[in-house]
Design an enzyme around this catalytic site. Structure first.
Site, mmCIF file in Angstrom:
data_model
loop_
_atom_site.group_PDB
_atom_site.id
_atom_site.type_symbol
_atom_site.label_atom_id
_atom_site.label_comp_id
_atom_site.label_asym_id
_atom_site.label_seq_id
_atom_site.Cartn_x
_atom_site.Cartn_y
_atom_site.Cartn_z
ATOM 1 N N ARG A 33 66.107 38.289 29.031
ATOM 2 C CA ARG A 33 67.245 37.489 28.623
ATOM 3 C C ARG A 33 68.261 38.321 28.459
ATOM 4 O O ARG A 33 68.385 39.170 27.492
ATOM 5 C CB ARG A 33 66.998 36.666 27.177
ATOM 6 C CG ARG A 33 68.056 35.971 26.442
ATOM 7 C CD ARG A 33 67.297 35.626 25.232
ATOM 8 N NE ARG A 33 68.274 34.831 24.297
ATOM 9 C CZ ARG A 33 69.340 35.237 23.762
ATOM 10 N NH1 ARG A 33 69.471 36.707 23.555
ATOM 11 N NH2 ARG A 33 70.291 34.682 22.817
ATOM 12 N N LYS A 38 71.289 45.124 22.480
ATOM 13 C CA LYS A 38 71.155 45.157 20.939
ATOM 14 C C LYS A 38 71.210 46.693 20.584
ATOM 15 O O LYS A 38 71.551 47.733 21.203
ATOM 16 C CB LYS A 38 69.715 44.952 20.803
ATOM 17 C CG LYS A 38 69.429 43.303 20.814
ATOM 18 C CD LYS A 38 68.245 42.602 20.672
ATOM 19 C CE LYS A 38 68.300 41.113 20.523
ATOM 20 N NZ LYS A 38 67.250 40.429 20.612
HETATM 21 N N1 PMM Z 1 67.475 37.425 20.499
HETATM 22 C C1 PMM Z 1 68.602 36.870 19.981
HETATM 23 C C2 PMM Z 1 68.847 35.323 20.280
HETATM 24 N N2 PMM Z 1 67.918 34.843 20.880
HETATM 25 N N3 PMM Z 1 65.739 34.554 21.785
HETATM 26 C C3 PMM Z 1 64.594 35.248 22.116
HETATM 27 N N4 PMM Z 1 63.514 34.544 22.445
HETATM 28 N N5 PMM Z 1 64.437 36.570 21.893
HETATM 29 C C4 PMM Z 1 65.188 37.461 21.344
HETATM 30 O O1 PMM Z 1 65.300 38.686 21.274
HETATM 31 C C5 PMM Z 1 66.424 36.713 21.024
HETATM 32 C C6 PMM Z 1 66.633 35.338 21.418
HETATM 33 C C7 PMM Z 1 70.050 37.392 19.368
HETATM 34 O O2 PMM Z 1 70.741 38.135 20.373
HETATM 35 P P1 PMM Z 1 72.091 37.831 20.883
HETATM 36 O O3 PMM Z 1 72.780 37.302 19.887
HETATM 37 O O4 PMM Z 1 72.589 39.095 21.496
HETATM 38 O O5 PMM Z 1 72.273 36.535 21.930
#
Ligand code: PMM
Length: 288
Positions: free
Chosen positions: A265, A225
């Site tokens: 994640r 991020k």
């Molecule tokens: N961030 C993204 C997508 N899904 N889900 C949860 N629970 N927490 C998060 O911080 C989160 C998420 C966006 O990140 P990406 O586009 O890099 O996957």
């Protein structure tokens, strides 16, 4: 503090005594760090298989980008992106989480085999979400969220980010329980990067032990991020390139696991799996 898993997860996860590694499969053209790479079913499934083979404990499959500024996709488009991927990956025995803000997509995903619903809006985007999850009886991730991605960067003012995020997560958990979701099925997430400036993300990570006092397992999603890019900026202020944020992501994974996160994640599994295993060895050596 011993690791407590939410109830209702496959044994392969429940039997783990360490922070779990959630691998990201974004079936989108425009996600923040991997948009467009896995938009067709075959490449998304192949990526899922790679992440699982590398040791991901759960795969988070999403069909709608939540990167800052992103606009929404239709429900039909979102479902068409994720369902065939979930179908194939669950048939291969891989535990799946569905990353969606829509109750209808969550329902279809769980019917297709997903065992967790990850709603970045914590049930706020779709009034049917919490009752639907209650009926489906699966664990749910409730994330701190202030608005849809198109304008979330307008909502980055906090008087006390830690207190406000904890109060918000507590409210969302109350709403989930009022909708019939068992308290043992709730996972909370401070929502790094969602309506947050870098200092807010760091404050929330620092405050993980306080967030843990809510009594729910915590998911941390720092992977690649913007705040990591800013922390590693060059002398001239150029943010670290997205593809070079892996080591920073792994460092956050180790520290978050040590501070009590239930799951991390991430887009790249091997380094983070090592990181959470190191954190576990570190924690387990506490002989009082
Ligand atoms: N961030 C993204 C997508 N899904 N889900 C949860 N629970 N927490 C998060 O911080 C989160 C998420 C966006 O990140 P990406 O586009 O890099 O996957």
């Amino acid at each position: 503090m011993p690791l407590v898993h939410p109830t209702g997860l496959p044994d392969a996860i429940v039997n783990l005594d360490r922070c779990i590694v959630v691998g990201v499969v974004n079936v989108t053209p425009d996600s923040f760090s991997d948009g467009g790479q896995f938009l067709d079913t075959a490449s998304a499934v192949a990526q899922g298989r790679v992440l699982a083979a590398q040791g991901a404990d759960l795969l988070d499959v999403g069909g709608e980008s939540t990167r800052p500024g992103a606009s929404r996709v239709s429900e039909a488009e979102e479902a068409a992106r994720v369902l065939p991927v979930i179908d194939e990956l669950t048939q291969a025995g891989i535990p799946i989480s569905i990353d969606t803000m829509r109750a209808s997509v969550a329902r279809q995903a769980v019917i297709a085999g997903a065992c967790v619903v990850n709603d970045v809006s914590g049930g706020l985007a779709d009034g049917d979400m919490l009752p639907t999850v209650a009926e489906l009886e699966v664990p749910v991730v409730l994330m701190h969220w202030r608005s849809h991605s198109a304008d979330m960067d307008k909502f980055t003012h906090y008087d006390n980010v830690v207190a406000e995020v904890i109060a918000h997560l507590s409210d969302r958990a109350e709403a989930a329980m009022a909708a019939g979701i068992d308290s043992t099925k709730i996972i909370v997430d401070p929502g790094l990067g969602f309506a947050k400036l870098p200092e807010h993300n760091w404050a929330l990570l620092h405050a993980l032990p306080n967030i843990a006092k809510l009594g729910f397992p915590i998911l941390i999603a720092a992977s690649r991020k913007r705040f990591l890019g800013a922390a590693l900026a060059s002398e001239s202020g150029e943010p670290r390139a997205i593809e070079d944020r892996g080591a920073a992501t792994d460092a956050v994974s180790a520290l978050a696991a040590l501070a009590g996160a239930w799951g991390v994640r991430v887009h790249e599994v091997p380094g983070t799996l090592d990181a959470v295993r190191v954190a576990q060895a570190w924690k387990a050596s506490d002989v009082g």
